[in-house]
Design a protein around this motif. Structure first.
Motif, short mmCIF file in Angstrom:
data_model
loop_
_atom_site.label_atom_id
_atom_site.label_comp_id
_atom_site.label_asym_id
_atom_site.label_seq_id
_atom_site.Cartn_x
_atom_site.Cartn_y
_atom_site.Cartn_z
N GLU A 104 0.59 -0.95 0.35
CA GLU A 104 0.56 -0.04 -0.04
C GLU A 104 0.79 1.25 -0.24
OE1 GLU A 104 -3.95 1.21 0.31
OE2 GLU A 104 -3.40 -0.48 -0.32
N CYS A 108 0.71 3.99 -2.87
CA CYS A 108 -0.10 5.51 -2.35
C CYS A 108 1.00 6.25 -2.63
CB CYS A 108 -0.55 5.12 -1.54
SG CYS A 108 -2.04 4.14 -0.92
N CYS A 138 -5.62 3.46 -1.49
CA CYS A 138 -5.46 4.93 -1.79
C CYS A 138 -6.50 5.75 -1.86
CB CYS A 138 -4.02 5.28 -2.86
SG CYS A 138 -3.07 4.26 -2.75
#
Length: 219
Positions: A104, A108, A138
């Motif tokens: 993640e 992002c 995101c």
């Protein structure tokens, strides 16, 4: 103004407008003048890799291989260019899986640069099925919609519902500090509403619910 008239008006304006960097300097790059410059959504099978943003140059092939299946997959023609190999490679838009599989914090960190270069607001992709649900990452900048609904995969039935409205609310707006509107421009205000949700049998999952007032100048 009804929605059909507004859509035609916006289409004519966008179709006749050069990209922001080539427009007259009196417009500046302030979002007051171009608030919809990155309002589009990107739809791709795999995704746009952060290291491969520019579209490959593809040459037209007159000869087509027999369909696969039932015939064996023939691969690319022997005279395929480097750009064509890049298109069909693991880093190309048809097969890239980084937005789905990378951590993640990595995606992002990288997604904003791709959105900026492509002039888009969100990347919407399939190719990497999750089988039980769609995935938003995101804050909705990345949306993965492949749930394997084919009987070959047996994933959950799903659909992505996108509602976008641009509603005129005023005919005038003040210029932002330090900027000025061209004398020939007419200032206008709009209410932008965007709702994106995943739909499954018997339930919905809202990924994006966004509303803002924007101002621009219709030429």
């Amino acid at each position: 103004m009804d929605r059909a008239s507004l859509a035609r008006k916006l289409h004519r304006h966008l179709a006749s407008s050069p990209p922001p960097e080539s427009r007259p300097s009196e417009y500046g790059l302030h979002p007051q003048f171009f608030p919809l410059s990155h309002a589009a959504l990107s739809f791709l099978h795999g995704g746009i890799s952060p290291t491969r943003v520019s579209p490959p140059e593809i040459t037209k092939k007159e000869r087509q291989p027999p369909p696969h299946p039932p015939n064996p997959y023939p691969g690319l023609p022997g005279d395929a260019t480097d750009a064509e190999h890049d298109l069909y490679g693991t880093n190309g838009p048809l097969w890239y899986r980084g937005w789905a599989l990378d951590d993640e914090h990595v995606v992002c960190r990288e997604v904003d640069a791709v959105l900026e270069k492509t002039g888009t607001r969100r990347l919407i992709m399939g190719h990497t099925p999750t089988f039980d649900r769609m995935v938003s990452r995101c804050d909705g900048k990345i949306i993965l919609i492949d749930t394997g609904i084919s009987s070959a995969y047996g994933g959950v039935l799903s659909a992505l519902d996108i509602k976008y409205s641009l509603i005129p609310i005023d005919d005038s707006v003040q210029s932002a500090p330090g900027t000025r509107a061209p004398a020939s421009a007419k200032a206008e205000k709009y209410l932008e509403q965007e709702i994106i949700q995943a739909i499954y049998p018997g339930k919905r999952d809202v990924f994006v619910s966004h509303e803002r007032e924007i101002a621009g100048h219709a030429l």
